[in-house]
Design an enzyme around this catalytic site. Structure first.
Site, PDB file in Angstrom:
ATOM      1  N   SER A  66       0.969  -1.286   0.103  1.00 55.05           N
ATOM      2  CA  SER A  66       0.079  -0.237  -0.093  1.00 55.05           C
ATOM      3  C   SER A  66       0.780   1.338  -0.061  1.00 55.05           C
ATOM      4  O   SER A  66       2.010   1.262   0.672  1.00 55.05           O
ATOM      5  CB  SER A  66      -1.090  -0.052   1.387  1.00 55.05           C
ATOM      6  OG  SER A  66      -1.401   1.256   1.311  1.00 55.05           O
ATOM      7  N   TYR A  99      -0.284  -1.024  10.696  1.00 52.69           N
ATOM      8  CA  TYR A  99      -0.675  -1.341   9.316  1.00 52.69           C
ATOM      9  C   TYR A  99       0.403  -0.707   8.517  1.00 52.69           C
ATOM     10  O   TYR A  99       0.719  -1.450   7.481  1.00 52.69           O
ATOM     11  CB  TYR A  99      -2.156  -0.801   9.118  1.00 52.69           C
ATOM     12  CG  TYR A  99      -2.494  -1.185   7.720  1.00 52.69           C
ATOM     13  CD1 TYR A  99      -2.845  -2.381   7.423  1.00 52.69           C
ATOM     14  CD2 TYR A  99      -2.441  -0.105   6.671  1.00 52.69           C
ATOM     15  CE1 TYR A  99      -3.376  -2.632   6.031  1.00 52.69           C
ATOM     16  CE2 TYR A  99      -2.722  -0.695   5.327  1.00 52.69           C
ATOM     17  CZ  TYR A  99      -3.224  -1.893   4.997  1.00 52.69           C
ATOM     18  OH  TYR A  99      -3.603  -2.135   3.720  1.00 52.69           O
TER      19      TYR A  99
END
Ligand SMILES: *[C@@H]1O[C@H](CO)[C@@H](O)[C@H](O)[C@H]1NC(C)=O
Ligand SMILES: *[C@@H]1O[C@H](CO)[C@@H](O)[C@H](O)[C@H]1NC(C)=O
Length: 158
Positions: A66, A99
């Site tokens: 990401s 994350y």
């Protein structure tokens, strides 16, 4: 592991398992869950499948990462990997940061894997799938479910 010796060939492996916005918890291995699921799980799976990938060359690994990897660092002030940031204690835990760090691990892993295995015909790439794509990833917390729902008309679909 026996399970993995039954496969004769494997040409494409997509590493996409992930959790997001979880409250702090440890796995039974004693590591923070986001780090273990998002990074170590893939890392371990690829170790187990490495021989069959190499036997199957040309083969490729795709690690779903990401853009979020940019918003973090996992090195200490001397530039060394700081393991406590990867698997933080409850007091140092921030779900979003965990994350983001795990997504940086995905990229570092993918590029090192590529460096090691590409001479043997196995490539590895990391990919950013799109911002705020609607999936079940945000199920951990209703605030994120709301945000992802609002963003849904403006983002890519699966
Ligand atoms: C994690 O990454 C997102 C971008 O995807 C960014 O908006 C957010 O601020 C980052 N979180 C932290 C804690 O750095
Ligand atoms: C740690 O990582 C950050 C982000 O990649 C970088 O800007 C910084 O220079 C690094 N620190 C050291 C000491 O290498």
């Amino acid at each position: 592991m026996r399970l993995f010796s039954v496969y004769r060939s494997l040409h494409v492996l997509v590493c996409n398992a992930a959790v997001f916005a979880l409250p702090w918890s440890l796995t039974k291995d004693g590591l923070e869950t986001t780090f273990q699921v998002n990074h170590l799980g893939h890392f371990y799976l690829v170790q187990l499948l490495q021989d069959v990938l190499c036997r199957s060359a040309p083969a490729r690994v795709v690690v779903v990462s990401s853009e979020s990897h940019r918003f973090t660092d996992i090195n200490d002030s001397s530039g060394k990997l700081d393991f406590s940031r990867l698997s933080p204690s409850k007091n140092d835990y921030w779900a979003m940061l965990a994350y983001n760090r795990s997504k940086l691990c995905n990229i570092l892993f993918s590029s090192e894997l590529h460096r090691r295995l590409s001479p043997r015909g196995v490539t590895s790439n990391a990919v950013h799938p799109g911002n705020m794509m609607y999936s079940s990833l945000h199920r951990g917390w209703w605030v994120y479910t709301l945000l992802f729902t609002l963003a849904r008309p403006f983002t890519k679909s699966m």
